[in-house]
Scaffold this active site. Sequence first.
Site, PDB file in Angstrom:
ATOM      1  N   HIS A  50       0.820  -1.207   0.000  1.00  0.00           N
ATOM      2  CA  HIS A  50       0.000   0.000   0.000  1.00  0.00           C
ATOM      3  C   HIS A  50       0.863   1.270   0.000  1.00  0.00           C
ATOM      4  O   HIS A  50       0.506   2.270  -0.614  1.00  0.00           O
ATOM      5  CB  HIS A  50      -0.905  -0.027   1.232  1.00  0.00           C
ATOM      6  CG  HIS A  50      -2.001   0.995   1.190  1.00  0.00           C
ATOM      7  ND1 HIS A  50      -3.119   0.840   0.405  1.00  0.00           N
ATOM      8  CD2 HIS A  50      -2.150   2.176   1.825  1.00  0.00           C
ATOM      9  CE1 HIS A  50      -3.910   1.883   0.558  1.00  0.00           C
ATOM     10  NE2 HIS A  50      -3.352   2.711   1.413  1.00  0.00           N
ATOM     11  N   LYS A  93      -7.081  13.361  -7.731  1.00  0.00           N
ATOM     12  CA  LYS A  93      -6.534  12.037  -7.425  1.00  0.00           C
ATOM     13  C   LYS A  93      -7.674  11.075  -7.121  1.00  0.00           C
ATOM     14  O   LYS A  93      -8.743  11.494  -6.685  1.00  0.00           O
ATOM     15  CB  LYS A  93      -5.611  12.147  -6.198  1.00  0.00           C
ATOM     16  CG  LYS A  93      -4.767  10.900  -5.926  1.00  0.00           C
ATOM     17  CD  LYS A  93      -3.887  11.125  -4.705  1.00  0.00           C
ATOM     18  CE  LYS A  93      -2.961   9.952  -4.459  1.00  0.00           C
ATOM     19  NZ  LYS A  93      -2.201  10.115  -3.215  1.00  0.00           N
ATOM     20  N   HIS A  97     -10.493   2.476  -0.944  1.00  0.00           N
ATOM     21  CA  HIS A  97     -10.664   2.122   0.473  1.00  0.00           C
ATOM     22  C   HIS A  97     -11.451   0.810   0.514  1.00  0.00           C
ATOM     23  O   HIS A  97     -12.482   0.710   1.163  1.00  0.00           O
ATOM     24  CB  HIS A  97     -11.355   3.251   1.253  1.00  0.00           C
ATOM     25  CG  HIS A  97     -10.555   3.696   2.435  1.00  0.00           C
ATOM     26  ND1 HIS A  97     -11.109   4.044   3.639  1.00  0.00           N
ATOM     27  CD2 HIS A  97      -9.210   3.805   2.615  1.00  0.00           C
ATOM     28  CE1 HIS A  97     -10.139   4.369   4.496  1.00  0.00           C
ATOM     29  NE2 HIS A  97      -8.995   4.230   3.897  1.00  0.00           N
ATOM     30  N   GLN A 315      -8.054   9.825  11.546  1.00  0.00           N
ATOM     31  CA  GLN A 315      -8.318  10.735  10.423  1.00  0.00           C
ATOM     32  C   GLN A 315      -8.131  12.208  10.810  1.00  0.00           C
ATOM     33  O   GLN A 315      -7.924  12.542  11.973  1.00  0.00           O
ATOM     34  CB  GLN A 315      -9.756  10.508   9.947  1.00  0.00           C
ATOM     35  CG  GLN A 315      -9.976   9.116   9.400  1.00  0.00           C
ATOM     36  CD  GLN A 315      -9.232   8.886   8.102  1.00  0.00           C
ATOM     37  OE1 GLN A 315      -9.570   9.428   7.064  1.00  0.00           O
ATOM     38  NE2 GLN A 315      -8.182   8.095   8.150  1.00  0.00           N
ATOM     39  N   ASN A 538      -3.455   5.030  -7.098  1.00  0.00           N
ATOM     40  CA  ASN A 538      -2.965   4.019  -6.173  1.00  0.00           C
ATOM     41  C   ASN A 538      -3.200   2.616  -6.682  1.00  0.00           C
ATOM     42  O   ASN A 538      -3.956   2.391  -7.620  1.00  0.00           O
ATOM     43  CB  ASN A 538      -3.510   4.241  -4.750  1.00  0.00           C
ATOM     44  CG  ASN A 538      -4.797   3.512  -4.457  1.00  0.00           C
ATOM     45  OD1 ASN A 538      -5.687   3.455  -5.277  1.00  0.00           O
ATOM     46  ND2 ASN A 538      -4.891   2.953  -3.283  1.00  0.00           N
TER      47      ASN A 538
END
Length: 743
Positions: A50, A93, A97, A315, A538
Amino acid sequence: MENKTQELATVEQAVELGLLPEEFEQIKEILGRTPNFTEVSVYSVMWSEHCSYKNSIIWLKTLPKDGPHMLVKAGEENAGLVDIGGGLGCAFKIESHNHPSAIEPYQGAATGVGGINRDIFTMGARPIAQLNSLRFGEIEKDRTKWLVKGVTKGIGDYGNSFGVPIVGGEVFFDKCYNTNPLVNAFSAGILEGKMISATAKGPGNPVYIVGSATGKDGIAGAAFASKDITEESAADLPSVQVGDPFQEKLLLEATLELAKTDAVVGMQDMGAAGITCSSCEMSAAGGVGMDIDLSKVPTRQDNMKDWEILLSESQERMLVVIHKGKEKVVEDIFAKWDLHAVQIGVVTEGGTINYFMHGEKVASVPAKSLVLGGGAPVYEREYREPAYYQEYKKFDINKVQEPDDLKEVAISLLQNPNIASKRWIYEQYDSMVGTRTMTTNRPADAGIVNIKDTDRALAMTVDCNSRYVHADPEIGTQIAVAEAARNIVCSGGVPSAVTNCLNFGNPYNPECYWQFVGAIKGMGEACRKFETPVTGGNVSFYNQTVMDGKEEPVFPTPTIGMIGVVNDKSKIMTLDFKSKGDLIFIIGESRDDIASSEYLVSYHKVEKSPAPYFDLNKEFELQETIKGLIDHQLINAAHDCADGGLFIALMEMAMPNDLGFDIVTDAEIREDAFLFGEAQSRVVVGVSEDQEDEFIEFMMEQSVSYTLLGHVTKGKVCVDDDQFGFVNELKDIYDNALGQKLN
């Protein structure tokens, strides 16, 4: 793990944290000693797939990075940045998740939205629009319904509260996503002033943590995102972060206020791997080190251990490096917005990061060794073509019997959850917040967002037909890029650049990796053709599902997020038919092709077929032709033929204004292929009768074929004089099918 912190780590612990035994040896070599538990924890998250892209970077580097509008290239900052004219930039971007959403759909999706928006405003850009790309399992399953409801509510609640409109997206259902849904969130923002870099510089400069307090949620989330989802994954709930959109809204305003001062050296969002990642990546980018005192970090729980603070993915937090002497500027701004701004460290020379807890050094690691291009491992994985690939190519359309009742097929497609209106989902999203959305009442193929005080607008879309990519990764991914560009062009825009979210199975499985390699090759070729460089994104591996008691990868899903610029807002093109009597043309060639179509899979239950017909050069010519038609104002509606084929495209054009259509099929082509096949590079356009001559004159000069299909009617839907019904009846089926299935 009570007192492990300062004990020397063992290879067993390293493996438990997700590292390979040989990687543990590599760490010992880098440090010149055996690491302690905290240090191994740091490496485990930073070297996870990741964060490090260790299994994918070799291929990602082959993607095009240069284009006419590029300001920031892939991998240089938190997000890509392109020039949109008038001294403005667009930062955008997309990220996944997936794993958190599989376990806790509401928070998993909400924090995905929060994280992607932070990537945008950390650069000093104000987020103005969001999109999402979602994949779920079979809609009949209770688990799927639970996931759909949780994910859409999470996206809606966070986005609506944060105050950024959701202007589009896509949703797809297939049994391959039963265990592991995909939740990909896209955000775009406008940058007016100077960009804030994610780089630490200047030994002696203070390092601040700003935003929320740090808790135990999301600990080792990056490592969790780099392994398979199983029945036991629910035990990993601490790996799912908890979001607070109101806190994020405050953080946004405080950050943008700070960006206008001269106090900031560099800033990075704390996403995957939290403090570890932001401190290591910022230090490595600037060739410096840091001394970080973890005991100064504001925490939500008492007695948090050093490694818990380091690995927490709580977060709404960011790491900021400030010019020495500007501490009060930062503290005052964040106090005004009622947020933490606490100095937890200082920039140092030499490139080593030292982490302290209550005066004791708990870890010491060279920043470069933790990041891509430094010491992080890079692997060339083995790949091989799966047996199914040649099997799919044996498909023969002549073995599929044409149905007698095409109206029945049409209605079955209008009810199909992959085609039916996603109204049940998007009604939970606020598309109007922020007053910039330009396509709420007049739908277009892309989401259009106003760039205020200019003649321009931004067009954006997310696209990928995972079934095509599974059938042929290279062609399927070219189609995903082409469809994104086609959507932008059909809306009146010029494609600018791409961000991607690459969702695949286990990279250690050679057949999964073959899909990944094919997808990258296809994406590279298509992006070069359309001059849309890849600005970043990603990779999400380890997306698996259990089918017939066996673990299988999900369909390879390289989601393409693309932005483009509409240079003249008066020429935005919508997809709705405008008036009775308007002529309907199809631009591009129809073919005897039903391969990988929703019609073939859902109606005939044939799952094995190649990707539909596609030719990259023909697609490019088609898009250039559409740009010319819009520029010369010769058409009044444009919509691409995609899922469900021509009939569904016509219905989607008819429904907004309750107008119908009367068309004739092509005698040379099978009727089912003509109406429901998904051969690419076709766009349906509406032409007013008084512009027919000019339209035909223009088209005579193009190399792209065009055919008159028929005309717009008051409300009847007719194909070859066969009445399929009235638009309002068919619209009722289309609008309510998904809600009925979910409820």
